[in-house]
Design a protein around this motif. Structure first.
Motif, PDB file in Angstrom:
ATOM      1  N   ARG A  49       0.852  -1.190   0.000  1.00 40.81           N
ATOM      2  CA  ARG A  49       0.000   0.000   0.000  1.00 40.81           C
ATOM      3  C   ARG A  49       0.886   1.238   0.000  1.00 40.81           C
ATOM      4  NH1 ARG A  49      -4.936  -1.398   4.254  1.00 40.81           N
ATOM      5  NH2 ARG A  49      -6.202  -2.573   2.749  1.00 40.81           N
ATOM      6  N   GLU A  76      -1.689  -1.310  -4.096  1.00 41.46           N
ATOM      7  CA  GLU A  76      -2.798  -0.427  -3.773  1.00 41.46           C
ATOM      8  C   GLU A  76      -2.228   0.979  -3.691  1.00 41.46           C
ATOM      9  OE1 GLU A  76      -5.899  -1.625  -0.894  1.00 41.46           O
ATOM     10  OE2 GLU A  76      -4.588  -3.328  -0.469  1.00 41.46           O
ATOM     11  N   ARG A 101      -7.881   5.537  -2.123  1.00 42.33           N
ATOM     12  CA  ARG A 101      -7.330   4.569  -3.066  1.00 42.33           C
ATOM     13  C   ARG A 101      -7.840   4.795  -4.483  1.00 42.33           C
ATOM     14  NH1 ARG A 101      -8.458  -1.643  -1.914  1.00 42.33           N
ATOM     15  NH2 ARG A 101     -10.486  -1.037  -2.783  1.00 42.33           N
ATOM     16  N   ASP A 103      -8.890   3.190  -7.905  1.00 42.16           N
ATOM     17  CA  ASP A 103      -9.483   1.884  -8.203  1.00 42.16           C
ATOM     18  C   ASP A 103      -8.793   1.165  -9.354  1.00 42.16           C
ATOM     19  OD1 ASP A 103     -11.362   2.196  -6.172  1.00 42.16           O
ATOM     20  OD2 ASP A 103     -12.735   3.265  -7.498  1.00 42.16           O
ATOM     21  N   ARG A 129     -14.876   5.105  -2.010  1.00 39.51           N
ATOM     22  CA  ARG A 129     -13.482   4.681  -2.068  1.00 39.51           C
ATOM     23  C   ARG A 129     -12.973   4.230  -0.705  1.00 39.51           C
ATOM     24  NH1 ARG A 129     -10.787   6.566  -6.685  1.00 39.51           N
ATOM     25  NH2 ARG A 129     -11.970   8.065  -7.936  1.00 39.51           N
ATOM     26  N   LEU A 130     -11.988   3.346  -0.745  1.00 41.56           N
ATOM     27  CA  LEU A 130     -11.290   2.986   0.479  1.00 41.56           C
ATOM     28  C   LEU A 130     -10.407   4.158   0.879  1.00 41.56           C
ATOM     29  CD1 LEU A 130     -10.504   0.877   2.628  1.00 41.56           C
ATOM     30  CD2 LEU A 130      -8.670   0.144   1.086  1.00 41.56           C
ATOM     31  N   ARG A 131     -10.498   4.553   2.143  1.00 41.19           N
ATOM     32  CA  ARG A 131      -9.697   5.658   2.662  1.00 41.19           C
ATOM     33  C   ARG A 131      -8.960   5.208   3.912  1.00 41.19           C
ATOM     34  NH1 ARG A 131     -14.481   9.574   3.563  1.00 41.19           N
ATOM     35  NH2 ARG A 131     -15.711   7.709   3.220  1.00 41.19           N
ATOM     36  N   ALA A 138     -17.180   4.367   5.076  1.00 44.87           N
ATOM     37  CA  ALA A 138     -16.021   3.643   4.564  1.00 44.87           C
ATOM     38  C   ALA A 138     -15.785   2.430   5.451  1.00 44.87           C
ATOM     39  CB  ALA A 138     -14.796   4.541   4.556  1.00 44.87           C
ATOM     40  N   HIS A 140     -14.264  -0.320   5.345  1.00 46.24           N
ATOM     41  CA  HIS A 140     -13.012  -1.055   5.476  1.00 46.24           C
ATOM     42  C   HIS A 140     -11.847  -0.155   5.889  1.00 46.24           C
ATOM     43  CE1 HIS A 140     -14.981  -4.539   3.799  1.00 46.24           C
ATOM     44  NE2 HIS A 140     -15.372  -3.816   2.769  1.00 46.24           N
ATOM     45  N   SER A 141     -12.113   1.099   6.199  1.00 45.10           N
ATOM     46  CA  SER A 141     -11.041   2.010   6.561  1.00 45.10           C
ATOM     47  C   SER A 141     -10.535   1.796   7.979  1.00 45.10           C
ATOM     48  CB  SER A 141     -11.507   3.468   6.411  1.00 45.10           C
ATOM     49  OG  SER A 141     -11.720   3.783   5.058  1.00 45.10           O
ATOM     50  N   ALA A 144      -7.180  -0.032   7.500  1.00 47.78           N
ATOM     51  CA  ALA A 144      -6.307   0.342   6.390  1.00 47.78           C
ATOM     52  C   ALA A 144      -5.142   1.198   6.880  1.00 47.78           C
ATOM     53  CB  ALA A 144      -7.097   1.107   5.329  1.00 47.78           C
TER      54      ALA A 144
END
Length: 246
Positions: A49, A76, A101, A103, A129-131, A138, A140-141, A144
């Motif tokens: 990442r 990523e 992120r 895409d 978006r994933l942040r 969000a 899944h943040s 992350a």
């Protein structure tokens, strides 16, 4: 603190004139060297990442090729997004930076330049978006974190006493506040010691102050030293005083 502010502003003004005189051909050539250096640079190769700043048209390393290579390599890729601070307090910045992120390559190529000519995330797409920090939308943040952050700057040097790589930013404090939040999040997840995020600056050779006659980077308690600096001549400056070629 007033004297520190004045010192930083004076260096920014001097660097603005210095960078304005660099031919665009040199900027592009140095940017190509930095990108090629990264391709075999272990911290970048191993990072899954990666945060990459998106460049202004002039006066700094151009990161377009870096973003494309990172995406093509299956990493990523996260890029800066500035927004109003949801936490209202006189002690906190009014505007803050998150990393969001990309895409896909198509997503990156669809970014529109802002008034400074920097490709920018459409605010209408942010909630999908994933942040790194994000919000309740969000999902899944919460876990992350970044492995590597490639930072811009106005000027860089090496502290003659400690050997630390110092960075002068543009004065908004976006990265300082982001890095503090990232560190706090990493510690909360129990990952700070096992996998700290690596901070590497990317700079034109002219942005590194190699002698006292060129000046020095003034720093305060909130300014974080870097793990290293990659220059447009292919050098990698490290905090230990070593110079290594790619």
């Amino acid at each position: 603190m007033a004297s520190l502010y004045v010192a930083k502003q004076q260096l920014r003004s001097a660097m603005k004139n210095k960078l304005g005189a660099i031919p665009q051909e040199s900027t592009l050539s140095q940017s190509s060297v930095v990108c090629n250096t990264l391709k075999t640079f272990k911290p970048y190769v191993e990072a899954k990442r990666v945060s990459v700043f998106l460049s202004m048209p002039t006066g700094e390393i151009q990161t377009d090729a870096i973003v494309r290579h990172a995406l093509e390599s299956g990493k990523e890729v996260f890029v800066p997004y500035l927004h109003k601070n949801p936490l209202a307090s006189s002690d906190l910045p009014v505007r803050v930076m998150d990393m969001v992120r990309l895409d896909s390559m198509r997503d990156y190529e669809a970014l529109e330049p802002d008034r400074w000519g920097i490709p920018s995330i459409d605010p209408a797409t942010v909630h999908d978006r994933l942040r790194i920090f994000g919000g309740p939308d969000a999902h899944h943040s919460d876990k992350a974190l970044l492995d590597l952050i490639l930072l811009p700057g106005v000027a860089f040097d090496r502290d003659p006493d400690t050997g630390a790589i110092r960075r002068l930013g543009h004065g908004k404090g976006f990265y300082d506040y982001f890095l503090d939040r990232h560190k706090a999040k990493s510690m909360a997840l129990g990952k700070q010691e096992s996998s700290p995020v690596l901070l590497y600056g990317l700079a034109l050779s002219e942005q590194f102050l190699s002698s006292p006659s060129e000046g020095s980077v003034p720093v305060g308690p909130l300014d974080q030293p870097l793990d290293g600096l990659i220059l447009g001549n292919g050098e990698i400056k490290t905090p230990t005083g070593n110079k290594t070629a790619p």
